[in-house]
Scaffold this active site. Structure first.
Site, PDB file in Angstrom:
ATOM      1  N   GLU A  29     -54.380  17.806 -31.806  1.00  0.00           N
ATOM      2  CA  GLU A  29     -54.209  16.350 -31.719  1.00  0.00           C
ATOM      3  C   GLU A  29     -55.169  15.732 -30.698  1.00  0.00           C
ATOM      4  O   GLU A  29     -55.577  16.406 -29.746  1.00  0.00           O
ATOM      5  CB  GLU A  29     -52.774  15.993 -31.340  1.00  0.00           C
ATOM      6  CG  GLU A  29     -52.339  16.549 -29.989  1.00  0.00           C
ATOM      7  CD  GLU A  29     -51.259  15.703 -29.292  1.00  0.00           C
ATOM      8  OE1 GLU A  29     -51.368  14.466 -29.288  1.00  0.00           O
ATOM      9  OE2 GLU A  29     -50.322  16.304 -28.743  1.00  0.00           O
ATOM     10  N   LYS A 164     -41.595  16.871 -24.650  1.00  0.00           N
ATOM     11  CA  LYS A 164     -41.993  16.319 -23.360  1.00  0.00           C
ATOM     12  C   LYS A 164     -40.755  16.207 -22.482  1.00  0.00           C
ATOM     13  O   LYS A 164     -39.690  15.826 -22.944  1.00  0.00           O
ATOM     14  CB  LYS A 164     -42.585  14.925 -23.557  1.00  0.00           C
ATOM     15  CG  LYS A 164     -43.838  14.945 -24.383  1.00  0.00           C
ATOM     16  CD  LYS A 164     -44.306  13.557 -24.678  1.00  0.00           C
ATOM     17  CE  LYS A 164     -43.338  12.809 -25.568  1.00  0.00           C
ATOM     18  NZ  LYS A 164     -43.825  11.488 -25.955  1.00  0.00           N
TER      19      LYS A 164
HETATM   20  N1  PSU Z   1     -46.818  14.931 -24.596  1.00  0.00           N
HETATM   21  C1  PSU Z   1     -47.662  14.890 -23.557  1.00  0.00           C
HETATM   22  N2  PSU Z   1     -48.736  14.068 -23.626  1.00  0.00           N
HETATM   23  C2  PSU Z   1     -48.949  13.285 -24.715  1.00  0.00           C
HETATM   24  C3  PSU Z   1     -48.033  13.330 -25.801  1.00  0.00           C
HETATM   25  C4  PSU Z   1     -47.005  14.183 -25.692  1.00  0.00           C
HETATM   26  O1  PSU Z   1     -47.482  15.566 -22.552  1.00  0.00           O
HETATM   27  O2  PSU Z   1     -49.919  12.539 -24.721  1.00  0.00           O
HETATM   28  C5  PSU Z   1     -48.278  12.473 -27.021  1.00  0.00           C
HETATM   29  C6  PSU Z   1     -48.344  13.354 -28.259  1.00  0.00           C
HETATM   30  O3  PSU Z   1     -49.456  12.913 -29.017  1.00  0.00           O
HETATM   31  C7  PSU Z   1     -47.047  13.045 -28.984  1.00  0.00           C
HETATM   32  C8  PSU Z   1     -46.862  11.595 -28.631  1.00  0.00           C
HETATM   33  O4  PSU Z   1     -47.149  13.267 -30.357  1.00  0.00           O
HETATM   34  O5  PSU Z   1     -47.201  11.559 -27.245  1.00  0.00           O
HETATM   35  C9  PSU Z   1     -45.459  11.088 -28.887  1.00  0.00           C
HETATM   36  O6  PSU Z   1     -45.425   9.736 -28.623  1.00  0.00           O
HETATM   37  P1  PSU Z   1     -44.180   8.818 -29.062  1.00  0.00           P
HETATM   38  O7  PSU Z   1     -43.045   9.269 -28.186  1.00  0.00           O
HETATM   39  O8  PSU Z   1     -44.617   7.401 -28.788  1.00  0.00           O
HETATM   40  O9  PSU Z   1     -43.935   9.093 -30.521  1.00  0.00           O
END
Ligand code: PSU
Ligand code: MN
Length: 316
Positions: A29, A164
């Site tokens: 990603e 996360k």
């Molecule tokens: N975890 C991290 N850094 C990130 C992300 C996740 O430590 O940048 C990113 C990933 O791309 C994940 C996204 O798919 O955040 C999820 O975001 P949201 O909660 O807005 O769906």
């Protein structure tokens, strides 16, 4: 230098060759580069991830949107476009894709869109740091990452270090179960939470060798057909952080975010940035260590998975 494999989907020559030859590929990603890491380190980390995947015998494929196309296998020399102009780079969830393509902007893929496009291109293995999930205070915000929905819909194996840490981990774990996503621990029974090795939650099954892990993934794809397997790999011990301290930082960050009215897709980058500063860089170091480790594990898995597929006469 990119080749069209669909009206909107383009692949690098290397990925095109690898797909044709049935070589192991690892999809990666770009949001982690544009929004997840400090700009000063992101390019170096990307290059190290590419190297890690190659050293383990697979072809790396960063995915991103540019000039009205989805690129699978961004050329390393083009990666700075997703990093150094990071203010103009859109963090692209599923709902953002069409508009970014139409405006010919630059879009970074989250886990959701990486999984979606990897599956469309025919790539079986994805590596990332942490997935999105159910946010804390979900009863007020209804904030649930579309990562979970795409994991439920696409037949890929995603190697990560758990959700996360800023999320509601028990709810995220339940949601994965609800959506039929299999959670396999790589040499662990404990469900990891990004910087933290053990969240007190459990995986569905533990695997200690690549062959049996690959066979289980193949079976899941064969019989379930539509959902992902999440392979969870705890952060290396040398870079693990204490759950209590990380929690304090996150709660602090959330208070600041709520005072500033930050929500929706801006919340994750804000919290990550906040705790990076608050931990004096420890969370960044941990993030980098787990990204590299996951890239290597995913590549080794892609190699083993390919071998098992060939032995059982499958094509993918
Ligand atoms: N975890 C991290 N850094 C990130 C992300 C996740 O430590 O940048 C990113 C990933 O791309 C994940 C996204 O798919 O955040 C999820 O975001 P949201 O909660 O807005 O769906
Ligand atoms: Mn969200």
């Amino acid at each position: 230098m990119y080749k069209a494999i669909g009206r909107r989907l383009q692949v690098s020559r290397e990925v095109d060759h690898a797909l044709r030859q049935g070589m192991p590929i690892v999809a990666l990603e770009t949001t982690v580069l544009s929004h997840g890491l400090p700009t000063s380190t992101a390019l170096e980390v990307a290059e190290r991830m590419i190297k890690a995947v190659r050293q383990a015998g697979a072809v790396p494929a960063f995915i991103g949107l540019i000039d009205g196309k989805v690129i699978v296998g961004i050329e390393p020399s083009h990666l700075p476009l997703w990093i150094h102009r990071s203010r103009e780079v859109v963090k692209c969830g599923v709902r953002d894709v069409a508009v970014v393509l139409q405006s010919r902007g630059i879009g970074a893929t989250t886990v959701a869109t990486t999984v979606l496009f990897a599956a469309q291109a025919g790539i079986a293995v994805v590596a990332t740091g942490g997935i999105g999930g159910v946010h804390r205070q979900v009863e007020h915000s209804w904030d649930i990452s579309s990562d979970l929905v795409e994991l439920a819909r696409n037949r890929v194996a995603v190697v990560c270090s758990g959700p996360k840490v800023i999320l509601d981990l028990p709810k995220t774990r339940e949601y994965l179960e609800t959506m039929g996503v299999a959670v396999y621990g790589w040499r662990t029974e404990a469900f990891p939470g990004f910087y933290v090795r053990d969240t007190g939650l459990e995986v569905d099954a533990r695997f200690d060798d690549f062959e049996s892990l690959s066979r289980a993934i193949g079976l899941h794809f064969e019989v379930v057909h539509r959902s992902a397997v999440l392979v969870v790999n705890p952060v290396p011990r040398s870079h693990a952080l204490d759950a209590r301290i990380v929690n304090q930082w996150v709660e602090e960050a959330e208070r600041h975010a709520s005072l500033k009215g930050i929500q929706g897709k801006d919340l994750t980058p804000f919290i990550l940035e906040y705790i990076h500063r608050r931990s004096e860089g420890k969370t960044v170091a941990s993030n980098i260590a787990l990204l590299l480790d996951n890239a290597t594990l995913a590549a080794r898995l892609a190699v083993a998975y390919r071998k098992v597929q060939l032995m059982s006469g499958g094509s993918r």
